[in-house]
Design a protein around this motif. Structure first.
Motif, mmCIF file in Angstrom:
data_model
loop_
_atom_site.group_PDB
_atom_site.id
_atom_site.type_symbol
_atom_site.label_atom_id
_atom_site.label_comp_id
_atom_site.label_asym_id
_atom_site.label_seq_id
_atom_site.Cartn_x
_atom_site.Cartn_y
_atom_site.Cartn_z
ATOM 1 N N VAL A 79 -5.708 2.201 8.149
ATOM 2 C CA VAL A 79 -5.077 1.045 7.513
ATOM 3 C C VAL A 79 -4.644 1.390 6.099
ATOM 4 N N LYS A 80 -5.521 2.035 5.344
ATOM 5 C CA LYS A 80 -5.195 2.426 3.969
ATOM 6 C C LYS A 80 -4.041 3.422 3.948
ATOM 7 N N PHE A 81 -4.067 4.383 4.861
ATOM 8 C CA PHE A 81 -3.012 5.400 4.937
ATOM 9 C C PHE A 81 -1.643 4.749 5.167
ATOM 10 N N CYS A 82 -1.602 3.782 6.079
ATOM 11 C CA CYS A 82 -0.341 3.117 6.399
ATOM 12 C C CYS A 82 0.107 2.183 5.280
ATOM 13 N N PHE A 83 -0.838 1.490 4.648
ATOM 14 C CA PHE A 83 -0.485 0.638 3.512
ATOM 15 C C PHE A 83 0.135 1.474 2.394
ATOM 16 N N LEU A 86 3.703 1.945 3.243
ATOM 17 C CA LEU A 86 4.521 0.737 3.260
ATOM 18 C C LEU A 86 4.744 0.135 1.876
ATOM 19 N N TYR A 87 3.711 0.192 1.029
ATOM 20 C CA TYR A 87 3.758 -0.512 -0.245
ATOM 21 C C TYR A 87 3.478 0.446 -1.417
ATOM 22 N N ASP A 88 3.624 -0.100 -2.627
ATOM 23 C CA ASP A 88 3.272 0.689 -3.803
ATOM 24 C C ASP A 88 1.747 0.794 -3.898
ATOM 25 N N TYR A 89 1.266 1.641 -4.794
ATOM 26 C CA TYR A 89 -0.162 1.965 -4.863
ATOM 27 C C TYR A 89 -1.032 0.733 -5.090
ATOM 28 N N ASP A 90 -0.661 -0.097 -6.066
ATOM 29 C CA ASP A 90 -1.495 -1.255 -6.408
ATOM 30 C C ASP A 90 -1.588 -2.245 -5.253
ATOM 31 N N LYS A 91 -0.454 -2.519 -4.597
ATOM 32 C CA LYS A 91 -0.466 -3.470 -3.494
ATOM 33 C C LYS A 91 -1.232 -2.902 -2.299
ATOM 34 N N ALA A 92 -1.090 -1.589 -2.076
ATOM 35 C CA ALA A 92 -1.808 -0.959 -0.966
ATOM 36 C C ALA A 92 -3.318 -1.052 -1.173
#
Length: 237
Positions: A79-83, A86-92
């Protein structure tokens, strides 16, 4: 292909949601860069719909991400890898934390419910023991409470232990996830109950034919006598 996986009825589908979401996002991004203007235009329109539902945190159902975490082949690492993709670091980082928080909240709810059941069972056991004067009630009751306290401390670390333990082979498509949780129920007593209920949730209960076939809606009882050419025209429209 994604549709067939989501509408499967002979296997669990909740754990496949996030993988297919990433698959769609990746393919749409590639199609948006296609040299064919018609194809890229369609892809951009689809991407705007994708962003509408999955770009806003408020619109997302985190229970679907929890189902992915409960897949022993993927866990929170995937989940973290995919976030991160998909998103920038802070949002992930924020979304990953929210997914974990939802899992912990679920776990604590199940843990409290289990403790209530154990407490009631303990009171009943003590009452039964009091009726039998030949048993050293106080000693056995204290020992049982001691075991329950130790077990409770161990149970509270189940989520962390599960997330830290190594993942199963991600390429093992034949892994029986519910069977895995059944085998490991003694190791993850409470978390296995969470997994049993969350993984049983279907992604969708709508038949794929209802979503994509217009035949049934076109040929109703009032139009069944129309000519073939007229029916074909209606379906194309």
């Amino acid at each position: 292909m994604v549709t067939l996986k989501f509408f499967g009825s002979l296997h669990i589908t909740s754990n496949s949601f996030f993988k297919e979401l990433i698959y769609m996002n990746t393919n749409l991004l590639q199609l948006c860069k296609n040299r064919d203007n018609l194809l890229s235009g369609m892809a951009m329109n689809m991407m705007s719909k994708f962003e509408k539902y999955w770009g806003c945190e408020a619109n997302q159902n985190f229970l679907l991400y929890v189902a992915n975490v409960l897949d022993p082949r993927l866990k929170l690492k995937y989940v973290k890898f995919c976030f991160d993709e998909l998103y920038d670091y802070d949002k992930a980082q924020l979304l990953t934390k929210e997914v974990k928080d939802h899992l912990v909240s679920l776990y604590e709810f199940y843990l409290k419910a289990d403790e209530v059941v154990d407490d009631n069972r303990h009171k009943q056991d003590v009452n039964d023991a009091i009726d039998d004067m030949e048993i050293d009630v106080n000693t056995l009751a204290r020992f049982k409470r001691h075991l329950q306290e130790e077990e409770s401390v161990e149970n509270r670390n189940e989520v962390e232990r599960y997330l830290v333990d190594g993942c199963e082979n991600p390429n093992d498509d034949k892994l029986d996830i519910l069977g895995w949780w059944k085998i490991n129920a003694s190791k993850y007593k409470i978390l296995s109950k969470v997994a049993q209920h969350v993984l049983a949730i279907p992604i969708s209960t709508l038949a794929s034919e209802s979503a994509f076939s217009t035949g049934g809606r076109t040929l109703d009882q009032f139009r069944s006598s129309l000519s073939l050419a007229t029916v074909q025209t209606l379906i194309c429209c």
